[in-house]
Design a protein around this motif. Structure first.
Motif, short mmCIF file in Angstrom:
data_model
loop_
_atom_site.label_atom_id
_atom_site.label_comp_id
_atom_site.label_asym_id
_atom_site.label_seq_id
_atom_site.Cartn_x
_atom_site.Cartn_y
_atom_site.Cartn_z
N SER A 182 -0.61 -44.32 31.21
CA SER A 182 0.67 -43.62 31.15
C SER A 182 1.44 -43.78 32.47
O SER A 182 2.64 -43.53 32.54
N LYS A 183 0.71 -44.21 33.53
CA LYS A 183 1.37 -44.42 34.83
C LYS A 183 2.00 -45.81 34.93
O LYS A 183 2.52 -46.18 35.98
N MET A 184 1.87 -46.59 33.87
CA MET A 184 2.41 -47.96 33.91
C MET A 184 3.58 -48.12 32.94
O MET A 184 3.61 -47.47 31.90
N PRO A 185 4.52 -48.99 33.29
CA PRO A 185 5.70 -49.18 32.42
C PRO A 185 5.37 -50.11 31.24
O PRO A 185 5.88 -51.22 31.13
N ILE A 186 4.46 -49.63 30.38
CA ILE A 186 4.09 -50.43 29.21
C ILE A 186 4.02 -49.52 27.99
O ILE A 186 3.84 -48.31 28.12
N THR A 187 4.18 -50.11 26.82
CA THR A 187 4.09 -49.31 25.59
C THR A 187 2.72 -49.51 24.95
O THR A 187 2.09 -50.55 25.13
N THR A 188 2.29 -48.50 24.23
CA THR A 188 1.00 -48.57 23.53
C THR A 188 1.26 -48.82 22.06
O THR A 188 2.10 -48.14 21.45
N HIS A 189 0.55 -49.78 21.50
CA HIS A 189 0.71 -50.07 20.07
C HIS A 189 -0.45 -49.55 19.25
O HIS A 189 -1.56 -49.37 19.75
N ASP A 190 -0.16 -49.37 17.97
CA ASP A 190 -1.16 -48.96 17.02
C ASP A 190 -1.92 -50.21 16.56
O ASP A 190 -1.30 -51.26 16.32
N PRO A 191 -3.27 -50.14 16.43
CA PRO A 191 -4.01 -51.34 16.03
C PRO A 191 -3.56 -51.91 14.68
O PRO A 191 -3.63 -53.14 14.47
N ALA A 192 -3.11 -51.05 13.78
CA ALA A 192 -2.66 -51.54 12.46
C ALA A 192 -1.44 -52.45 12.60
O ALA A 192 -1.34 -53.49 11.94
N MET A 193 -0.52 -52.07 13.50
CA MET A 193 0.68 -52.89 13.74
C MET A 193 0.28 -54.23 14.36
O MET A 193 0.76 -55.30 13.97
N VAL A 194 -0.65 -54.18 15.32
CA VAL A 194 -1.09 -55.40 16.01
C VAL A 194 -1.78 -56.35 15.01
O VAL A 194 -1.53 -57.56 15.00
N ALA A 195 -2.62 -55.76 14.16
CA ALA A 195 -3.32 -56.56 13.14
C ALA A 195 -2.32 -57.23 12.20
O ALA A 195 -2.44 -58.42 11.87
N ARG A 196 -1.30 -56.49 11.78
CA ARG A 196 -0.30 -57.03 10.84
C ARG A 196 0.45 -58.19 11.47
O ARG A 196 0.67 -59.23 10.84
N VAL A 197 0.82 -58.03 12.75
CA VAL A 197 1.54 -59.12 13.45
C VAL A 197 0.67 -60.38 13.50
O VAL A 197 1.15 -61.49 13.24
N GLY A 198 -0.60 -60.22 13.79
CA GLY A 198 -1.50 -61.37 13.87
C GLY A 198 -1.67 -62.06 12.53
O GLY A 198 -1.54 -63.29 12.42
N LEU A 199 -1.92 -61.28 11.49
CA LEU A 199 -2.14 -61.88 10.16
C LEU A 199 -0.86 -62.54 9.64
O LEU A 199 -0.91 -63.60 9.02
N ASN A 200 0.27 -61.90 9.89
CA ASN A 200 1.55 -62.47 9.44
C ASN A 200 1.88 -63.79 10.13
O ASN A 200 2.61 -64.62 9.59
N ALA A 201 1.37 -63.97 11.34
CA ALA A 201 1.70 -65.19 12.11
C ALA A 201 0.88 -66.40 11.66
O ALA A 201 1.25 -67.54 11.95
N LEU A 202 -0.23 -66.14 10.96
CA LEU A 202 -1.09 -67.26 10.53
C LEU A 202 -0.30 -68.25 9.69
O LEU A 202 0.39 -67.87 8.74
#
Ligand code: NAP
Length: 274
Positions: A203-223
């Motif tokens: 939380s001390k860093m300027p980054i966003t946290t993603h949900d694993p379901a969203m990350v999984a969907r992005v990976g599978l969609n890119a195949l």
């Protein structure tokens, strides 16, 4: 039959299938009707996953309890999957070690390389041969945003992920003519047990946290569409920044940010772009 199952089914091998990103990938594959060969060490978690996916989605789940950092693990996976028509390998299992490299245990760093590099390299070799022989299929590697540059305080981890990014990019070109799609998914910070166990307050860093379901969907969609994919706009910018500005700047910036976010040390790394 769904397009995805037709292209990458009927069976997928998923390493690190029981928690985090691997679990989300397994669930999404099962929802598409793909049978899963789930690999991880913890047998209770494997049984729970098997019950969840078989009851929830009507697929069949094989489980293999194996420590993929051991030298003969890939041969064990090869033997135990030989009777299945595997159309997809998801090389996801990985660990991180944080802290100053010289202070970290060398055995833990070597184990990291065995799991994060040797295992996906060997498994992709085994399954690239099988998939190319059947003329279709895919390999999804899981690298990291930290694979796009050296990152102080996770030096060996980021280096291991750079290897995966590079291997996958090259295999995407080599295997395409053989009918095998290769994609490297490079997540940024994702809410999983791996992150929960790190001595870093993100939380001390300027980054966003993603949900694993969203990350999984992005990976599978890119195949079949992209060689590499980074989920999230901010992460895409981080991945590209070192191609726009001197590469040393983001290396130092991440060292500075991570050192300030550590919860078990006050040692700070200065940010001095030169
Ligand atoms: N979370 C993030 O922010 C993030 C960001 C970028 C990249 N990634 C990458 O995404 C991948 C998945 O990470 P995650 O965050 O989802 O991790 P996680 O929730 O900790 O899950 C790790 C999975 O790998 C398995 N595993 C760990 N060590 C293993 C071993 N020696 N042999 C076989 N299986 C093993 C675990 O099961 P067992 O413990 O039962 O073996 C579990 O199923 C990793 O490659 C990681 O580097 C994660």
């Amino acid at each position: 039959m769904s397009n995805f199952k037709e292209k990458y089914g009927p069976w997928a091998v998923v390493t690190g299938a029981t928690t985090g990103i691997g679990k989300s990938i397994s669930k999404q594959l099962a929802a598409d009707g793909v049978n899963i060969i789930a690999v991880a060490r913890n047998e209770t978690n494997l049984s729970t996953l098997k019950a969840e996916l078989e009851v929830g989605h009507g697929v069949t789940v094989d489980t293999i309890s194996a420590d993929l950092s051991l030298s003969d693990a890939s041969n064990v996976i090869a033997e135990k999957t030989a009777h299945r028509d595997v159309g997809l390998l998801v090389a996801n299992a990985g660990i991180e070690n944080d802290g100053f490299f010289i202070e970290n245990d060398i055995n833990a760093e070597s184990k990291l390389l065995a799991l994060n590099i040797q295992s996906p390299m060997q498994l992709s070799h085994i399954f690239a041969q099988r998939l190319s022989a059947r003329g279709k299929g895919g390999i999804l590697f899981v690298s990291s945003l930290f694979g796009y540059q050296g990152v102080p305080l996770v030096a060996n981890y980021s280096a291991s992920k750079a290897y995966i990014l590079s291997l996958g990019e090259a295999l995407n070109v080599e295997l395409r003519p053989l009918g095998v799609d290769v994609t490297v998914l490079s997540p940024g910070l994702t809410k999983t047990p791996m992150v929960d166990n790190m001595a870093i307050d993100f939380s001390k860093m300027p980054i966003t946290t993603h949900d694993p379901a969203m990350v999984a969907r992005v990976g599978l969609n890119a195949l079949g569409k992209k060689a590499t994919v980074v989920p999230g706009l901010i992460n895409k910018i981080y991945a590209w920044e070192n191609r726009l500005i001197p590469r040393s700047w983001p290396v130092k910036l991440f060292g500075f940010l991570l050192s300030r976010a550590r919860t078990n040390s006050d040692a700070e790394i200065e940010f001095r772009p030169e």
